[in-house]
Scaffold this active site. Structure first.
Site, PDB file in Angstrom:
ATOM      1  CB  SER A  40      -0.939  -0.129   1.008  1.00 18.01           C
ATOM      2  OG  SER A  40      -0.263   0.170   2.169  1.00 18.01           O
ATOM      3  CE  LYS A  76      -3.434   2.108   4.756  1.00 20.72           C
ATOM      4  NZ  LYS A  76      -3.088   1.270   3.915  1.00 20.72           N
TER       5      LYS A  76
END
Length: 263
Positions: A46, A120
């Site tokens: 990701s 993230k």
């Protein structure tokens, strides 16, 4: 007899000194891991191309102060009440060194399941308006600069063996990083406008079409108390297809060039 006793005493002293060194080393490692830097490894794609599967990194736990999820045990300091006296700052955080900044890569506990760690990039700050329009990121109504660069390939990662469109994205504060756009019109390339609530942050993965992040209900807005720390440096990296039993491949499976890479 006396010589034998002296020899035995010296041997015992040597053993005890070794034990003390080991105990001290373990205590230092415990303090560093608990209060300063915690190692994490990357299990998913990701955050490609910034972070790769098989990367091991140190996360600075003091960067955003300590919260209820900074430790694997509770110190009883992090209740839900708002604390107003120093060194407390945000709700439930102690010794807040700095607020999370736009562009930081941070580890946090998933709001819908705090047993899971996510990593993230911080995109939206409290009060920001965030939206994706045709794959372009908008912050407070302004398009974030997105520059097309060379394609990205990584044969070791499924789905990235073929050339993937790659871009340089530059946030309003000047932080620049690379993002991937594997699908021209992906599921989250067009979204509603998100308004980040007070005390929360909007997080996104750099591999935009392969990231479960704040664009999806499973993640949503991330409260400050869920932050574990800021990812600072990659200290080790190994190819995801490396095998523990294929010893002869170890020197080639290790990604030497990624050692001690700043994030």
């Amino acid at each position: 007899m006396a010589a034998a006793q002296d020899t035995r005493r010296k041997s015992e002293d040597g053993v005890w000194e070794t034990v003390k060194v080991i105990i001290q080393a373990l205590l230092i490692a415990f303090v560093v891991r608990t209060f300063l830097y915690q190692p994490f490894n990357i299990p998913s794609a990701s955050m490609y191309p910034t972070l790769k599967v098989g990367d091991y990194l140190f996360v600075s736990k003091l960067s955003y102060g300590y919260g209820r999820y900074s430790f694997n045990f509770s110190l009883g300091l992090f209740g839900n009440q708002i604390v107003t006296c120093c060194p407390f700052d945000f709700k439930g955080r102690v010794f807040l060194a700095a607020d999370p900044e736009r562009g930081d890569v941070a580890v946090f506990k998933l709001p819908t399941d705090t047993s899971i760690d996510y990593i993230k990039r911080v995109i939206g700050l409290p009060g920001d308006r965030i939206q994706m329009r045709e794959g372009v990121l908008y912050i407070n109504g302004q398009a974030v600069k997105k520059e097309r660069i060379e394609d990205y390939t990584d044969p070791s990662e499924p789905g990235l063996g073929s050339p993937v469109p790659q871009f340089l994205e530059t946030l309003p504060n000047g932080v620049t990083y690379r993002v991937l756009d594997t699908e021209p019109m992906g599921d989250a390339d067009n979204t509603a406008e998100y308004v980040v609530p007070p005390g929360h942050f909007f997080m996104m993965g750099d591999n935009r079409d392969n990231s479960q992040d704040s664009r999806y209900p499973r993640v949503g807005f991330v409260p400050i108390e869920n932050f574990v720390g800021r990812a600072d440096i990659i200290f080790f990296s190994v190819s995801p297809d490396a095998s523990l039993f294929e010893v002869w491949r170890w020197p080639f499976a290790i990604r030497w060039s990624r050692f001690f890479t700043l994030i």
